[in-house]
Write an enzyme that holds these catalytic residues in place. Structure first.
Site, PDB file in Angstrom:
ATOM      1  N   LYS A 129       0.822  -1.224   0.000  1.00 42.79           N
ATOM      2  CA  LYS A 129       0.000   0.000   0.000  1.00 42.79           C
ATOM      3  C   LYS A 129       0.854   1.272   0.000  1.00 42.79           C
ATOM      4  O   LYS A 129       0.572   2.210  -0.752  1.00 42.79           O
ATOM      5  CB  LYS A 129      -0.896  -0.049   1.243  1.00 42.79           C
ATOM      6  CG  LYS A 129      -1.615   1.226   1.590  1.00 42.79           C
ATOM      7  CD  LYS A 129      -2.560   0.964   2.745  1.00 42.79           C
ATOM      8  CE  LYS A 129      -1.862   0.755   4.062  1.00 42.79           C
ATOM      9  NZ  LYS A 129      -1.705   1.955   4.870  1.00 42.79           N
ATOM     10  N   ARG A 172      -9.726   5.792   9.706  1.00 36.11           N
ATOM     11  CA  ARG A 172      -9.488   4.435  10.193  1.00 36.11           C
ATOM     12  C   ARG A 172     -10.691   3.879  10.938  1.00 36.11           C
ATOM     13  O   ARG A 172     -10.669   2.734  11.361  1.00 36.11           O
ATOM     14  CB  ARG A 172      -8.300   4.474  11.147  1.00 36.11           C
ATOM     15  CG  ARG A 172      -7.236   3.439  10.853  1.00 36.11           C
ATOM     16  CD  ARG A 172      -6.057   3.776  11.699  1.00 36.11           C
ATOM     17  NE  ARG A 172      -5.032   2.810  11.752  1.00 36.11           N
ATOM     18  CZ  ARG A 172      -3.844   2.942  11.187  1.00 36.11           C
ATOM     19  NH1 ARG A 172      -3.598   3.975  10.419  1.00 36.11           N
ATOM     20  NH2 ARG A 172      -2.925   2.051  11.387  1.00 36.11           N
ATOM     21  N   ARG A 224       9.481 -10.514   5.348  1.00 35.28           N
ATOM     22  CA  ARG A 224      10.045  -9.225   5.740  1.00 35.28           C
ATOM     23  C   ARG A 224      10.637  -9.318   7.147  1.00 35.28           C
ATOM     24  O   ARG A 224      11.709  -8.809   7.413  1.00 35.28           O
ATOM     25  CB  ARG A 224       8.925  -8.180   5.699  1.00 35.28           C
ATOM     26  CG  ARG A 224       9.408  -6.765   5.652  1.00 35.28           C
ATOM     27  CD  ARG A 224       8.366  -5.870   5.038  1.00 35.28           C
ATOM     28  NE  ARG A 224       7.307  -5.541   5.983  1.00 35.28           N
ATOM     29  CZ  ARG A 224       6.258  -4.787   5.676  1.00 35.28           C
ATOM     30  NH1 ARG A 224       6.131  -4.304   4.470  1.00 35.28           N
ATOM     31  NH2 ARG A 224       5.343  -4.517   6.569  1.00 35.28           N
ATOM     32  N   ARG A 272      13.549  -9.314  12.754  1.00 29.12           N
ATOM     33  CA  ARG A 272      12.737  -8.763  13.847  1.00 29.12           C
ATOM     34  C   ARG A 272      12.097  -9.875  14.652  1.00 29.12           C
ATOM     35  O   ARG A 272      11.191 -10.556  14.209  1.00 29.12           O
ATOM     36  CB  ARG A 272      11.663  -7.844  13.268  1.00 29.12           C
ATOM     37  CG  ARG A 272      12.224  -6.509  12.850  1.00 29.12           C
ATOM     38  CD  ARG A 272      11.180  -5.670  12.195  1.00 29.12           C
ATOM     39  NE  ARG A 272       9.973  -5.559  13.020  1.00 29.12           N
ATOM     40  CZ  ARG A 272       9.002  -4.697  12.762  1.00 29.12           C
ATOM     41  NH1 ARG A 272       9.106  -3.894  11.738  1.00 29.12           N
ATOM     42  NH2 ARG A 272       7.939  -4.652  13.510  1.00 29.12           N
ATOM     43  N   ARG A 298      -2.177  -8.249  13.857  1.00 31.26           N
ATOM     44  CA  ARG A 298      -2.229  -6.998  13.091  1.00 31.26           C
ATOM     45  C   ARG A 298      -3.201  -7.127  11.922  1.00 31.26           C
ATOM     46  O   ARG A 298      -3.941  -6.200  11.603  1.00 31.26           O
ATOM     47  CB  ARG A 298      -0.831  -6.614  12.592  1.00 31.26           C
ATOM     48  CG  ARG A 298       0.085  -6.194  13.726  1.00 31.26           C
ATOM     49  CD  ARG A 298       1.106  -5.177  13.269  1.00 31.26           C
ATOM     50  NE  ARG A 298       1.987  -5.698  12.240  1.00 31.26           N
ATOM     51  CZ  ARG A 298       3.137  -6.318  12.464  1.00 31.26           C
ATOM     52  NH1 ARG A 298       3.549  -6.492  13.698  1.00 31.26           N
ATOM     53  NH2 ARG A 298       3.880  -6.741  11.475  1.00 31.26           N
TER      54      ARG A 298
HETATM   55  P1  AMP Z   1       0.375   3.346  10.464  1.00 29.79           P
HETATM   56  O1  AMP Z   1       1.733   3.725   9.986  1.00 29.79           O
HETATM   57  O2  AMP Z   1      -0.721   3.805   9.565  1.00 29.79           O
HETATM   58  O3  AMP Z   1       0.271   1.875  10.801  1.00 29.79           O
HETATM   59  O4  AMP Z   1       0.145   4.129  11.840  1.00 29.79           O
HETATM   60  C1  AMP Z   1       1.028   3.978  12.931  1.00 29.79           C
HETATM   61  C2  AMP Z   1       0.316   4.394  14.205  1.00 29.79           C
HETATM   62  O5  AMP Z   1      -0.078   5.776  14.120  1.00 29.79           O
HETATM   63  C3  AMP Z   1      -0.960   3.652  14.509  1.00 29.79           C
HETATM   64  O6  AMP Z   1      -0.722   2.421  15.179  1.00 29.79           O
HETATM   65  C4  AMP Z   1      -1.680   4.647  15.401  1.00 29.79           C
HETATM   66  O7  AMP Z   1      -1.121   4.664  16.703  1.00 29.79           O
HETATM   67  C5  AMP Z   1      -1.332   5.978  14.753  1.00 29.79           C
HETATM   68  N1  AMP Z   1      -2.315   6.315  13.708  1.00 29.79           N
HETATM   69  C6  AMP Z   1      -2.096   6.385  12.359  1.00 29.79           C
HETATM   70  N2  AMP Z   1      -3.214   6.737  11.704  1.00 29.79           N
HETATM   71  C7  AMP Z   1      -4.170   6.887  12.640  1.00 29.79           C
HETATM   72  C8  AMP Z   1      -5.549   7.221  12.587  1.00 29.79           C
HETATM   73  N3  AMP Z   1      -6.184   7.450  11.421  1.00 29.79           N
HETATM   74  N4  AMP Z   1      -6.224   7.294  13.756  1.00 29.79           N
HETATM   75  C9  AMP Z   1      -5.619   7.079  14.926  1.00 29.79           C
HETATM   76  N5  AMP Z   1      -4.328   6.724  15.051  1.00 29.79           N
HETATM   77  C10 AMP Z   1      -3.594   6.629  13.923  1.00 29.79           C
END
Ligand code: AMP
Length: 198
Positions: free
Chosen positions: A17, A92, A131, A137, A148
């Site tokens: 993505k 989200r 990965r 990791r 996840r």
């Molecule tokens: P991501 O890189 O999109 O997986 O985001 C990493 C972290 O950022 C997530 O686990 C959340 O803690 C926070 N985060 C990212 N996008 C959002 C969102 N739309 N709403 C709330 N928290 C977010």
């Protein structure tokens, strides 16, 4: 000609993505707005926002909707997003969908398309395993990866339902070469009358 495309890309971890989001945004001449990247950049820079959200990201919890939505509204208000943007990681949940829709409709806009990068669960698991082993990791266990993906499926279903009702979801087969997948996305957006920047 200036392209105009207001897009959201959705897909599980391991779907490619992020990579496809960057490629598509470049084609359309629009910025990628990734909430995860914004939070991580703020944490790295030690800003007040970064300090506020460090513990939340560490735990893998969601940052409060109102705070996240305010950050996105600020970002989308910048000049480079005037003619379009590609959202990654936001909205989200349904509350964030409502926040975004209210903000955009206040500007007389709405999302043009939601790109759903469809990768079968087994394939995502396999890519994430690979990965994890490449990056050594130890925290990326089978259980953690499955967890996840569970969260992704739970989070995404209501968003797709909300946008599916508006007929703006393009389900794209996410298995294939990077170029093939980009071409599929561009073809789907083209079919909606969204043309790449020239
Ligand atoms: P991501 O890189 O999109 O997986 O985001 C990493 C972290 O950022 C997530 O686990 C959340 O803690 C926070 N985060 C990212 N996008 C959002 C969102 N739309 N709403 C709330 N928290 C977010």
């Amino acid at each position: 000609m200036t392209a105009s495309a207001r897009l959201l890309i959705v897909g599980p971890q391991g779907s490619g993505k992020g990579t496809q989001g960057v490629r598509i945004a470049e084609s359309y001449g629009i910025p990628v707005v990734s909430t995860g990247d914004i939070f991580r950049a703020n944490i790295k820079a030690g800003t007040p926002l970064g300090q506020q959200v460090t513990a939340i990201l560490d735990k893998g919890d969601l940052v409060p909707d109102e705070l996240t939505s305010e950050i996105v509204r600020d970002r989308l208000s910048q000049d480079d997003a005037a003619h379009g943007f590609l959202l990654d990681g936001y909205p989200r949940n349904t509350a964030q969908v409502a926040h975004l829709d209210a903000f955009l409709s206040g500007r007389g806009e709405s999302l043009d398309a939601v790109i759903l990068l469809d990768v079968p669960r087994d394939e995502s698991m396999e890519r994430l395993r690979l990965r994890a082993s490449e990056q050594g990791r130890s925290d990326d266990t089978e259980d953690a990866i499955a967890h996840r993906l569970d969260i992704y499926e739970r989070e995404t279903a209501p968003i797709l339902e909300a946008y599916g009702d508006k007929n703006i979801v393009d389900r794209i087969d996410g298995v294939g070469s990077l170029d093939e997948i980009t071409e599929r996305i561009v073809a789907a957006l083209d079919a909606r009358g969204l043309r790449v920047a020239v």
